[in-house]
Design a protein around this motif. Structure first.
Motif, mmCIF file in Angstrom:
data_model
loop_
_atom_site.group_PDB
_atom_site.id
_atom_site.type_symbol
_atom_site.label_atom_id
_atom_site.label_comp_id
_atom_site.label_asym_id
_atom_site.label_seq_id
_atom_site.Cartn_x
_atom_site.Cartn_y
_atom_site.Cartn_z
ATOM 1 N N LEU A 1 -1.540 0.881 -4.515
ATOM 2 C CA LEU A 1 -0.726 -0.131 -4.014
ATOM 3 C C LEU A 1 0.644 0.250 -5.273
ATOM 4 C CD1 LEU A 1 -3.491 -2.258 -3.916
ATOM 5 C CD2 LEU A 1 -1.955 -2.580 -1.917
ATOM 6 N N MET A 2 1.509 0.110 -4.430
ATOM 7 C CA MET A 2 2.735 -0.025 -5.624
ATOM 8 C C MET A 2 3.025 -1.672 -6.147
ATOM 9 S SD MET A 2 6.539 1.676 -5.044
ATOM 10 C CE MET A 2 6.813 0.573 -3.343
ATOM 11 N N ILE A 3 3.455 -2.307 -7.181
ATOM 12 C CA ILE A 3 3.677 -3.661 -6.959
ATOM 13 C C ILE A 3 6.038 -3.339 -7.519
ATOM 14 C CG2 ILE A 3 4.595 -5.398 -8.740
ATOM 15 C CD1 ILE A 3 2.054 -4.271 -7.695
ATOM 16 N N GLY B 1 -1.983 -1.966 -13.036
ATOM 17 C CA GLY B 1 -1.210 -1.941 -13.949
ATOM 18 C C GLY B 1 0.039 -2.710 -13.564
ATOM 19 N N ARG B 2 0.986 -2.527 -14.154
ATOM 20 C CA ARG B 2 2.886 -3.379 -13.909
ATOM 21 C C ARG B 2 3.031 -2.864 -12.842
ATOM 22 N NH1 ARG B 2 6.128 -3.522 -19.123
ATOM 23 N NH2 ARG B 2 6.233 -1.446 -17.666
ATOM 24 N N ARG B 3 2.598 -1.963 -12.732
ATOM 25 C CA ARG B 3 3.779 -0.979 -11.545
ATOM 26 C C ARG B 3 2.835 -0.489 -10.372
ATOM 27 N NH1 ARG B 3 8.209 2.191 -14.582
ATOM 28 N NH2 ARG B 3 8.841 0.433 -15.684
ATOM 29 N N LEU B 4 1.241 -0.605 -10.839
ATOM 30 C CA LEU B 4 0.137 0.304 -10.223
ATOM 31 C C LEU B 4 -1.105 -0.071 -9.849
ATOM 32 C CD1 LEU B 4 0.525 4.222 -9.622
ATOM 33 C CD2 LEU B 4 1.299 2.400 -7.532
ATOM 34 N N GLN B 5 -1.503 -0.905 -8.895
ATOM 35 C CA GLN B 5 -2.832 -1.203 -8.444
ATOM 36 C C GLN B 5 -3.742 -0.009 -8.029
ATOM 37 O OE1 GLN B 5 -3.591 -5.256 -8.086
ATOM 38 N NE2 GLN B 5 -1.945 -6.086 -9.063
ATOM 39 N N THR B 6 -5.496 0.013 -8.140
ATOM 40 C CA THR B 6 -6.223 0.240 -7.659
ATOM 41 C C THR B 6 -7.256 -0.407 -7.081
ATOM 42 O OG1 THR B 6 -5.152 2.675 -8.364
ATOM 43 C CG2 THR B 6 -7.404 2.987 -7.089
ATOM 44 N N GLY C 1 0.678 -1.302 0.055
ATOM 45 C CA GLY C 1 0.165 -0.066 -0.133
ATOM 46 C C GLY C 1 0.518 1.043 0.258
ATOM 47 N N VAL C 2 0.470 2.207 -1.246
ATOM 48 C CA VAL C 2 0.730 3.879 -1.021
ATOM 49 C C VAL C 2 0.629 4.560 -0.208
ATOM 50 C CG1 VAL C 2 3.377 3.036 -2.381
ATOM 51 C CG2 VAL C 2 0.929 3.597 -3.111
ATOM 52 N N ASN C 3 -1.427 4.099 -0.645
ATOM 53 C CA ASN C 3 -2.346 5.573 -0.136
ATOM 54 C C ASN C 3 -3.410 4.614 0.219
ATOM 55 O OD1 ASN C 3 -2.940 7.984 -0.284
ATOM 56 N ND2 ASN C 3 -4.721 7.630 -1.884
ATOM 57 N N VAL C 4 -4.548 5.079 0.683
ATOM 58 C CA VAL C 4 -5.745 4.780 1.260
ATOM 59 C C VAL C 4 -6.151 6.359 1.994
ATOM 60 C CG1 VAL C 4 -6.897 3.765 3.115
ATOM 61 C CG2 VAL C 4 -4.695 3.060 2.306
ATOM 62 N N GLU C 5 -7.488 6.289 0.636
ATOM 63 C CA GLU C 5 -8.128 7.551 1.528
ATOM 64 C C GLU C 5 -9.531 6.057 2.461
ATOM 65 O OE1 GLU C 5 -10.779 10.663 -0.959
ATOM 66 O OE2 GLU C 5 -9.017 10.226 -1.690
ATOM 67 N N THR C 6 -10.437 7.031 3.220
ATOM 68 C CA THR C 6 -11.691 6.689 3.974
ATOM 69 C C THR C 6 -12.281 7.422 4.178
ATOM 70 O OG1 THR C 6 -10.171 4.224 4.738
ATOM 71 C CG2 THR C 6 -12.340 5.184 5.256
#
Length: 126
Positions: free
Chosen positions: A118-120, A92-97, A66-71
């Motif tokens: 999230l960062m891969i 994506g290959r480097r980031l997922q949302t 995880g690199v960012n969470v907005e709740t």
């Protein structure tokens, strides 16, 4: 003991297209006013999104972190069971949302929504 064991979070499903976790509301999840602490919703969201993201990876080589969470908290909960359902918005290959919705199971009321990025990355050597 890790955090998920401590809180009693259970994994119900973890695939690259959906992840579901749940936790029973107990006193250890509540803040001083008797309702579930908002951080619990965020823990459920990041956990579900991370499990889903990692289900689509070869985790012997790469991991999603995880690199960012907005709740956004929508409704208070004092009892019952919380269930988080995560679905990918972008893989994506480097980031997922991932979009995560948390419900109180008894009433089916939506209690929070989160977006988790999230960062891969290469799995660290142990």
């Amino acid at each position: 003991m890790n955090l998920l064991e401590l809180l009693g979070v259970k994994t119900l499903r973890a695939t690259a297209t959906e992840a579901i976790v749940e936790v029973a509301v107990t006193a250890k999840l509540k803040q001083p006013f008797g309702i579930v602490h908002g951080g619990v919703n965020t823990i459920l969201a990041e956990t579900a999104a991370s499990l889903g993201a990692n289900a689509g990876l070869d985790t012997t080589v790469q991991v999603a972190v995880g690199v960012n969470v907005e709740t956004h908290h929508l409704y208070t909960v004092a009892q019952g069971t919380l269930r988080a359902n995560a679905k990918p918005l972008h893989t994506g290959r480097r980031l997922q949302t991932w979009q995560v919705e948390v419900y109180e199971q008894g009433s089916q009321r939506l209690t929070s929504v989160s977006t988790v990025t999230l960062m891969i990355t290469t799995r660290p050597q142990e």
